[in-house]
Scaffold this active site. Structure first.
Site, PDB file in Angstrom:
ATOM      1  N   GLU A 128      -3.391   1.587   7.702  1.00 17.59           N
ATOM      2  CA  GLU A 128      -2.811   1.014   6.480  1.00 17.59           C
ATOM      3  C   GLU A 128      -2.865   2.002   5.313  1.00 17.59           C
ATOM      4  O   GLU A 128      -3.890   2.637   5.072  1.00 17.59           O
ATOM      5  CB  GLU A 128      -3.589  -0.248   6.108  1.00 17.59           C
ATOM      6  CG  GLU A 128      -3.131  -0.913   4.821  1.00 17.59           C
ATOM      7  CD  GLU A 128      -4.074  -2.019   4.362  1.00 17.59           C
ATOM      8  OE1 GLU A 128      -3.597  -2.937   3.687  1.00 17.59           O
ATOM      9  OE2 GLU A 128      -5.285  -1.951   4.679  1.00 17.59           O
TER      10      GLU A 128
ATOM     11  N   LYS B 130       3.214  -6.908   4.329  1.00 14.63           N
ATOM     12  CA  LYS B 130       1.926  -7.583   4.472  1.00 14.63           C
ATOM     13  C   LYS B 130       1.936  -8.958   3.796  1.00 14.63           C
ATOM     14  O   LYS B 130       2.270  -9.083   2.618  1.00 14.63           O
ATOM     15  CB  LYS B 130       0.825  -6.715   3.882  1.00 14.63           C
ATOM     16  CG  LYS B 130      -0.584  -7.231   4.098  1.00 14.63           C
ATOM     17  CD  LYS B 130      -1.583  -6.237   3.499  1.00 14.63           C
ATOM     18  CE  LYS B 130      -3.017  -6.687   3.678  1.00 14.63           C
ATOM     19  NZ  LYS B 130      -3.961  -5.710   3.065  1.00 14.63           N
TER      20      LYS B 130
ATOM     21  N   CYS C  60      -4.463  -5.300   8.097  1.00 14.20           N
ATOM     22  CA  CYS C  60      -5.788  -5.403   7.497  1.00 14.20           C
ATOM     23  C   CYS C  60      -6.237  -6.838   7.222  1.00 14.20           C
ATOM     24  O   CYS C  60      -6.626  -7.541   8.151  1.00 14.20           O
ATOM     25  CB  CYS C  60      -5.831  -4.548   6.224  1.00 14.20           C
ATOM     26  SG  CYS C  60      -7.509  -4.056   5.735  1.00 14.20           S
TER      27      CYS C  60
END
Length: 266
Positions: free
Chosen positions: A40, A111, A146
Site C-alpha cells: 500500500e 480503498k 490494509c
C-alpha cells in the site's frame, strides 16, 4: 501458481521517482512469476499524510505508466499496490491498480475503509464504494487494502462475487503486527480462500512498518512469511485447493442470510 510479494522499504530520503524505478527493477527480477504484488502507498508511505497532497497523481499518472511498462516488460500480472490518486473533481483516493502481462490495466480499486479515525487518511481521502474481483487464468482475485482487513463482511462480499484468492496490500505498523498475522489467517479460514497479504518495510513518517508479508492457505496454514526488512517473498500454491477444501468442509453452504434483527429484552 507462483506469486512474488515485494515487501519494498520506504525511505523518506529516497525520491518518489527513484522508488518507482527501484520498484520496476524489483518487478523485472520476478520474470517467470504469475502474479507480482506491491504494498500500500509505497510511492509515498502509508503514514506520510503530509505528503499526500503534493504527491497525488491522476489515475493515468507516472505510477500508472511506470507500472504498466514494468508489467509488460516482466510479462507478469502485476498488482501494483496503491498510490494517492487525485480524481478529476480533486478528491484524493487510496487507489490500487492491477495490470495484465501485456501492460493493460485490468482492475482499479479505491480503498473502502479509510484508516485514521479523525485524522490522516480518514479525513483527507474519499472512500471507495465498489468491491472489486478480477479473474486471472488460474484464480479469481478479491482486492483489499490494509485497514480493510479488519472488516470481515467485505471479504464475504468478495467471496460471494467469486473470489478465491484475497490480495491485501498494506502499510501495516509494527506495533500492531500480531493483529496483521491473526487477521490474515482469520480471513483465510472463514472464507476458505488463499490470502496473499503484502506489507511494506522501513519507516513512514516515523511509523515503523511491520513487514512480515504472509501467504495463508484456505485451511489457515501459513505457507510463507517474510521478515521485517525489504525482501521478496516467493511462494507457489495450488489454486484448485480452494474448491477442494470448500467441497470437503462446506461451511460456506451453511450460512444463513437475511435473519431478522435481534430482539432487545428487558
Amino acid at each position: 501458481m507462483r506469486a512474488s510479494l515485494i515487501q519494498i522499504a520506504v525511505d523518506p530520503d529516497e525520491s518518489v521517482n527513484s522508488r518507482r524505478e527501484r520498484a520496476a527493477s524489483l518487478i523485472a527480477a520476478q520474470r517467470g512469476a504469475d502474479l507480482v504484488i506491491l504494498p500500500e502507498l509505497w510511492p509515498v508511505g502509508a503514514f506520510a499524510y503530509q505528503e499526500f497532497e503534493d504527491e497525488a497523481e491522476p489515475l493515468r499518472g507516472p505510477t500508472h505508466e511506470r507500472m504498466a511498462k514494468a508489467a509488460a516488460e516482466a510479462g507478469v500480472w502485476l498488482h501494483a499496490g496503491s498510490f494517492v490518486e487525485r480524481a478529476a473533481d480533486g478528491t484524493l483516493y487510496n487507489t490500487t491498480l492491477v495490470f495484465t502481462p501485456d501492460g493493460e490495466r485490468a482492475a482499479t480499486y479505491r480503498k473502502i475503509h479509510r484508516f485514521g479515525f479523525d485524522k490522516g487518511e480518514a479525513v483527507m481521502m474519499g472512500a471507495g464504494d465498489e468491491l472489486v474481483t478480477l479473474a486471472l487464468p488460474q484464480t479469481t482475485l478479491g482486492l483489499a487494502t490494509c485497514y480493510d482487513l479488519r472488516f470481515p463482511e467485505m471479504f464475504r462480499g468478495l467471496v460471494d462475487a467469486g473470489a478465491e484468492t484475497l490480495v491485501v496490500a498494506a502499510g501495516w505498523p509494527e506495533r500492531r503486527r500480531a493483529h496483521w498475522t491473526l487477521l490474515a489467517q482469520a480471513r483465510a479460514v472463514e472464507n476458505q480462500a488463499y490470502v496473499l497479504a503484502v506489507g511494506s518495510a522501513g519507516t513512514h513518517a516515523g511509523v515503523q512498518q511491520a513487514g512480515h508479508s504472509i501467504v495463508v492457505d484456505p485451511w489457515g496454514e501459513v505457507l510463507a512469511e517474510a521478515g521485517a526488512d525489504e525482501e521478496v517473498l516467493n511462494v507457489e500454491f495450488d489454486p484448485s485447493r480452494v474448491a477442494a477444501i470448500r467441497d470437503q468442509f462446506p461451511a460456506l453452504k451453511d450460512r444463513r442470510m437475511g435473519l431478522a434483527p435481534p430482539t432487545t429484552l428487558g
